[in-house]
Design a protein around this motif. Structure first.
Motif, PDB file in Angstrom:
ATOM      1  N   GLU A   1      35.893  40.104  47.621  1.00 47.34           N
ATOM      2  CA  GLU A   1      34.973  39.108  48.152  1.00 47.34           C
ATOM      3  C   GLU A   1      35.712  37.863  48.651  1.00 47.34           C
ATOM      4  O   GLU A   1      35.167  36.768  48.660  1.00 47.34           O
ATOM      5  CB  GLU A   1      33.925  38.728  47.098  1.00 47.34           C
ATOM      6  N   GLY A   2      36.992  38.001  49.019  1.00 49.29           N
ATOM      7  CA  GLY A   2      37.752  36.883  49.549  1.00 49.29           C
ATOM      8  C   GLY A   2      38.072  35.797  48.536  1.00 49.29           C
ATOM      9  O   GLY A   2      38.274  34.655  48.899  1.00 49.29           O
ATOM     10  N   ARG A   3      38.142  36.136  47.280  1.00 52.06           N
ATOM     11  CA  ARG A   3      38.398  35.119  46.249  1.00 52.06           C
ATOM     12  C   ARG A   3      39.869  34.744  46.185  1.00 52.06           C
ATOM     13  O   ARG A   3      40.750  35.558  46.396  1.00 52.06           O
ATOM     14  CB  ARG A   3      37.944  35.636  44.877  1.00 52.06           C
ATOM     15  N   ARG A   4      40.106  33.495  45.836  1.00 48.72           N
ATOM     16  CA  ARG A   4      41.474  33.007  45.651  1.00 48.72           C
ATOM     17  C   ARG A   4      42.026  33.539  44.329  1.00 48.72           C
ATOM     18  O   ARG A   4      41.270  33.843  43.412  1.00 48.72           O
ATOM     19  CB  ARG A   4      41.495  31.477  45.631  1.00 48.72           C
ATOM     20  N   ARG A   5      43.348  33.599  44.236  1.00 48.29           N
ATOM     21  CA  ARG A   5      43.975  34.107  43.008  1.00 48.29           C
ATOM     22  C   ARG A   5      43.595  33.262  41.800  1.00 48.29           C
ATOM     23  O   ARG A   5      43.410  33.772  40.705  1.00 48.29           O
ATOM     24  CB  ARG A   5      45.491  34.254  43.166  1.00 48.29           C
ATOM     25  N   LYS A   6      43.457  31.960  41.997  1.00 48.89           N
ATOM     26  CA  LYS A   6      43.046  31.073  40.899  1.00 48.89           C
ATOM     27  C   LYS A   6      41.652  31.456  40.402  1.00 48.89           C
ATOM     28  O   LYS A   6      41.392  31.490  39.204  1.00 48.89           O
ATOM     29  CB  LYS A   6      43.064  29.618  41.367  1.00 48.89           C
ATOM     30  N   ASP A   7      40.758  31.744  41.338  1.00 44.07           N
ATOM     31  CA  ASP A   7      39.399  32.143  40.964  1.00 44.07           C
ATOM     32  C   ASP A   7      39.399  33.481  40.223  1.00 44.07           C
ATOM     33  O   ASP A   7      38.664  33.674  39.259  1.00 44.07           O
ATOM     34  CB  ASP A   7      38.502  32.232  42.202  1.00 44.07           C
ATOM     35  N   ILE A   8      40.235  34.413  40.695  1.00 40.66           N
ATOM     36  CA  ILE A   8      40.347  35.719  40.035  1.00 40.66           C
ATOM     37  C   ILE A   8      40.848  35.525  38.603  1.00 40.66           C
ATOM     38  O   ILE A   8      40.316  36.113  37.658  1.00 40.66           O
ATOM     39  CB  ILE A   8      41.287  36.663  40.821  1.00 40.66           C
ATOM     40  N   ALA A   9      41.875  34.694  38.435  1.00 44.70           N
ATOM     41  CA  ALA A   9      42.447  34.454  37.104  1.00 44.70           C
ATOM     42  C   ALA A   9      41.402  33.870  36.159  1.00 44.70           C
ATOM     43  O   ALA A   9      41.263  34.316  35.015  1.00 44.70           O
ATOM     44  CB  ALA A   9      43.657  33.525  37.199  1.00 44.70           C
ATOM     45  N   GLU A  10      40.643  32.888  36.639  1.00 46.80           N
ATOM     46  CA  GLU A  10      39.612  32.266  35.802  1.00 46.80           C
ATOM     47  C   GLU A  10      38.503  33.258  35.471  1.00 46.80           C
ATOM     48  O   GLU A  10      38.039  33.317  34.344  1.00 46.80           O
ATOM     49  CB  GLU A  10      39.047  31.030  36.493  1.00 46.80           C
ATOM     50  N   LEU A  11      38.088  34.027  36.461  1.00 50.38           N
ATOM     51  CA  LEU A  11      37.009  34.995  36.272  1.00 50.38           C
ATOM     52  C   LEU A  11      37.379  36.042  35.225  1.00 50.38           C
ATOM     53  O   LEU A  11      36.560  36.417  34.382  1.00 50.38           O
ATOM     54  CB  LEU A  11      36.685  35.681  37.609  1.00 50.38           C
ATOM     55  N   LEU A  12      38.635  36.489  35.250  1.00 46.32           N
ATOM     56  CA  LEU A  12      39.072  37.555  34.343  1.00 46.32           C
ATOM     57  C   LEU A  12      39.761  37.039  33.086  1.00 46.32           C
ATOM     58  O   LEU A  12      40.135  37.820  32.218  1.00 46.32           O
ATOM     59  CB  LEU A  12      39.996  38.524  35.093  1.00 46.32           C
ATOM     60  N   GLY A  13      39.977  35.727  32.987  1.00 49.22           N
ATOM     61  CA  GLY A  13      40.602  35.156  31.801  1.00 49.22           C
ATOM     62  C   GLY A  13      42.066  35.503  31.652  1.00 49.22           C
ATOM     63  O   GLY A  13      42.547  35.761  30.549  1.00 49.22           O
ATOM     64  N   VAL A  14      42.778  35.540  32.774  1.00 45.93           N
ATOM     65  CA  VAL A  14      44.208  35.847  32.748  1.00 45.93           C
ATOM     66  C   VAL A  14      44.969  34.740  33.474  1.00 45.93           C
ATOM     67  O   VAL A  14      44.375  33.873  34.119  1.00 45.93           O
ATOM     68  CB  VAL A  14      44.500  37.225  33.404  1.00 45.93           C
ATOM     69  N   SER A  15      46.287  34.794  33.391  1.00 49.35           N
ATOM     70  CA  SER A  15      47.121  33.783  34.039  1.00 49.35           C
ATOM     71  C   SER A  15      47.354  34.138  35.511  1.00 49.35           C
ATOM     72  O   SER A  15      47.158  35.292  35.934  1.00 49.35           O
ATOM     73  CB  SER A  15      48.466  33.678  33.316  1.00 49.35           C
ATOM     74  N   LEU A  16      47.805  33.148  36.276  1.00 47.13           N
ATOM     75  CA  LEU A  16      48.136  33.396  37.680  1.00 47.13           C
ATOM     76  C   LEU A  16      49.255  34.428  37.835  1.00 47.13           C
ATOM     77  O   LEU A  16      49.158  35.302  38.702  1.00 47.13           O
ATOM     78  CB  LEU A  16      48.500  32.086  38.381  1.00 47.13           C
ATOM     79  N   PRO A  17      50.312  34.380  37.002  1.00 49.88           N
ATOM     80  CA  PRO A  17      51.344  35.416  37.120  1.00 49.88           C
ATOM     81  C   PRO A  17      50.782  36.835  36.880  1.00 49.88           C
ATOM     82  O   PRO A  17      51.242  37.792  37.499  1.00 49.88           O
ATOM     83  CB  PRO A  17      52.377  35.033  36.051  1.00 49.88           C
ATOM     84  N   THR A  18      49.783  36.960  36.003  1.00 58.32           N
ATOM     85  CA  THR A  18      49.184  38.274  35.774  1.00 58.32           C
ATOM     86  C   THR A  18      48.471  38.750  37.033  1.00 58.32           C
ATOM     87  O   THR A  18      48.614  39.906  37.450  1.00 58.32           O
ATOM     88  CB  THR A  18      48.208  38.226  34.585  1.00 58.32           C
ATOM     89  N   VAL A  19      47.733  37.859  37.690  1.00 59.41           N
ATOM     90  CA  VAL A  19      47.063  38.221  38.947  1.00 59.41           C
ATOM     91  C   VAL A  19      48.108  38.636  39.980  1.00 59.41           C
ATOM     92  O   VAL A  19      47.940  39.648  40.677  1.00 59.41           O
ATOM     93  CB  VAL A  19      46.198  37.056  39.478  1.00 59.41           C
ATOM     94  N   ASP A  20      49.206  37.899  40.057  1.00 67.30           N
ATOM     95  CA  ASP A  20      50.271  38.231  41.003  1.00 67.30           C
ATOM     96  C   ASP A  20      50.858  39.612  40.710  1.00 67.30           C
ATOM     97  O   ASP A  20      51.103  40.396  41.633  1.00 67.30           O
ATOM     98  CB  ASP A  20      51.374  37.178  40.976  1.00 67.30           C
ATOM     99  N   ARG A  21      51.087  39.913  39.425  1.00 66.06           N
ATOM    100  CA  ARG A  21      51.614  41.236  39.057  1.00 66.06           C
ATOM    101  C   ARG A  21      50.637  42.337  39.461  1.00 66.06           C
ATOM    102  O   ARG A  21      51.038  43.375  39.985  1.00 66.06           O
ATOM    103  CB  ARG A  21      51.896  41.306  37.558  1.00 66.06           C
ATOM    104  N   TRP A  22      49.353  42.101  39.193  1.00 66.10           N
ATOM    105  CA  TRP A  22      48.339  43.098  39.561  1.00 66.10           C
ATOM    106  C   TRP A  22      48.318  43.328  41.071  1.00 66.10           C
ATOM    107  O   TRP A  22      48.220  44.460  41.534  1.00 66.10           O
ATOM    108  CB  TRP A  22      46.963  42.654  39.091  1.00 66.10           C
ATOM    109  N   LYS A  23      48.405  42.239  41.840  1.00 65.53           N
ATOM    110  CA  LYS A  23      48.393  42.369  43.300  1.00 65.53           C
ATOM    111  C   LYS A  23      49.598  43.172  43.786  1.00 65.53           C
ATOM    112  O   LYS A  23      49.472  44.033  44.656  1.00 65.53           O
ATOM    113  CB  LYS A  23      48.391  40.978  43.950  1.00 65.53           C
TER     114      LYS A  23
END
Length: 85
Positions: free
Chosen positions: A4-26
């Motif tokens: 849905e075009g969400r920013r990585r910060k929004d994804i991290a907050e939504l899922l309760g994880v850190s920004l580096p975790t979102v980066d690893r997932w991406k």
């Protein structure tokens, strides 16, 4: 991996994880697709305290200290407030 075009910060907050975790997932998603997001931990499971040890620690914290001992060494409870000795 920006649903849905969400920013990585929004994804991290939504899922309760850190920004580096979102980066690893991406990165894993880009490399392997949906299979890259499966629950494999590269380092294996984290070490945990064995149930027997945890039960013993909990039991010890619930015991009444022997007479004449302080639950907090170096602190007395004489008078109106505790103080260091």
């Amino acid at each position: 991996m920006q649903p849905e075009g969400r920013r990585r910060k929004d994804i991290a907050e939504l899922l309760g994880v850190s920004l580096p975790t979102v980066d690893r997932w991406k990165t894993r998603y880009a490399q392997r697709g949906p299979a890259g997001l499966e629950g494999n931990r590269p380092g294996g499971a984290r070490k945990q305290v064995p149930a027997r040890v945890r039960a013993r620690v909990i039991a010890l914290t619930r015991m009444t200290p022997p007479s004449g001992t302080s639950p907090c060494p170096g602190i007395t409870s004489r008078g109106s407030g505790a103080r260091r000795i």
